[in-house]
Design a protein around this motif. Structure first.
Motif, mmCIF file in Angstrom:
data_model
loop_
_atom_site.group_PDB
_atom_site.id
_atom_site.type_symbol
_atom_site.label_atom_id
_atom_site.label_comp_id
_atom_site.label_asym_id
_atom_site.label_seq_id
_atom_site.Cartn_x
_atom_site.Cartn_y
_atom_site.Cartn_z
ATOM 1 N N ASN A 1 0.853 -1.198 0.000
ATOM 2 C CA ASN A 1 0.000 0.000 0.000
ATOM 3 C C ASN A 1 0.883 1.239 0.000
ATOM 4 O O ASN A 1 1.211 1.735 1.048
ATOM 5 N N PRO A 2 1.332 1.728 -1.191
ATOM 6 C CA PRO A 2 0.862 1.329 -2.516
ATOM 7 C C PRO A 2 1.554 0.067 -3.022
ATOM 8 O O PRO A 2 2.598 -0.327 -2.527
ATOM 9 N N GLY A 3 0.931 -0.515 -4.027
ATOM 10 C CA GLY A 3 1.454 -1.699 -4.669
ATOM 11 C C GLY A 3 0.550 -2.082 -5.816
ATOM 12 O O GLY A 3 -0.382 -1.349 -6.151
ATOM 13 N N PRO A 4 0.783 -3.212 -6.447
ATOM 14 C CA PRO A 4 -0.086 -3.661 -7.534
ATOM 15 C C PRO A 4 -1.517 -3.793 -7.018
ATOM 16 O O PRO A 4 -1.741 -4.381 -5.956
ATOM 17 N N GLY A 5 -2.459 -3.234 -7.752
ATOM 18 C CA GLY A 5 -3.840 -3.253 -7.286
ATOM 19 C C GLY A 5 -4.821 -3.678 -8.351
ATOM 20 O O GLY A 5 -4.528 -3.631 -9.548
ATOM 21 N N SER A 6 -5.995 -4.091 -7.888
ATOM 22 C CA SER A 6 -7.071 -4.482 -8.802
ATOM 23 C C SER A 6 -8.412 -4.177 -8.168
ATOM 24 O O SER A 6 -8.519 -4.000 -6.953
ATOM 25 N N SER A 7 -9.412 -4.106 -9.018
ATOM 26 C CA SER A 7 -10.794 -3.948 -8.573
ATOM 27 C C SER A 7 -11.622 -5.055 -9.200
ATOM 28 O O SER A 7 -11.333 -5.499 -10.305
ATOM 29 N N ALA A 8 -12.665 -5.467 -8.468
ATOM 30 C CA ALA A 8 -13.497 -6.574 -8.948
ATOM 31 C C ALA A 8 -14.959 -6.304 -8.663
ATOM 32 O O ALA A 8 -15.309 -5.724 -7.629
ATOM 33 N N VAL A 9 -15.790 -6.739 -9.600
ATOM 34 C CA VAL A 9 -17.237 -6.558 -9.507
ATOM 35 C C VAL A 9 -17.906 -7.867 -9.909
ATOM 36 O O VAL A 9 -17.582 -8.432 -10.955
#
Length: 196
Positions: A14-22
């Protein structure tokens, strides 16, 4: 049409590689759509959560829904969306302005906080997107955020080195420094807020 939507954002560091999912279902529980987006190598947990809500509203609009029941395991997101908590980061405040504008396209948007174990499908999708990005894969599971600047690029740390394998990673690492409320004091049922 009413949609039941689970959202989650994940970040490895945090921060780092991130993603969002739905994960979107109809009222009978039939899966209508899953959407996962890789957000880039320097994403924060909060940006990943906000982006998941934004993506959920975009997808629901494409599906021509009029009522949304959205569930998130980020109490901070729920409280900031309702206006109960202030958004200090200007980039997140701008993203929330876009989110609220999108929400006006629906007759009703209900955002509820749920415990993490009730949000497993969205959490699993966020992790699959991160795993795919770490392997350098692209495709349906890795749909990059256009603002990330490096579509489909492998995840990297701040120095540009490839990140180690996920191992026993948790999508919500403990925040460093000043603590903020992300978990409810009462781990009981979902907190529900009707916003529009």
């Amino acid at each position: 049409m009413k949609l039941l939507i689970n959202i989650d954002g994940g970040c490895r560091g945090n921060p780092g590689p991130g993603s969002s999912a739905v994960v979107i279902k109809d009222e009978t529980g039939r899966l209508l759509k899953e959407e996962g987006r890789y957000l880039g190598p320097l994403t924060t947990n909060n940006k990943a959560e906000f982006t998941a809500l934004h993506v959920a509203l975009e997808c629901a609009r494409e599906l021509r829904a009029d009522e949304l029941d959205i569930r998130s395991d980020s109490l901070l997101l729920v409280k900031q969306y309702s206006g109960e908590f202030r958004i200090k980061n200007p980039d997140l405040a701008a993203l929330m302005t876009q989110i609220r504008a999108l929400a006006k396209h629906f007759a009703r948007v209900r955002l509820s906080h749920v415990r993490r174990e009730l949000n497993r499908e969205a959490d699993a999708l966020a992790n699959r997107v991160l795993d795919s990005a770490e392997r350098g894969e692209s495709g349906p599971a890795v749909q990059p955020d256009t603002a990330a600047g490096r579509p489909g690029a492998p995840a990297a740390d701040r120095q540009g080195r490839a990140n180690p394998p996920a191992g026993n990673w948790s999508p919500k690492p403990a925040a460093r420094g000043k603590k903020h409320a992300e978990k409810p004091a009462d781990a009981g049922g979902p907190e529900q807020l009707t916003l529009f």
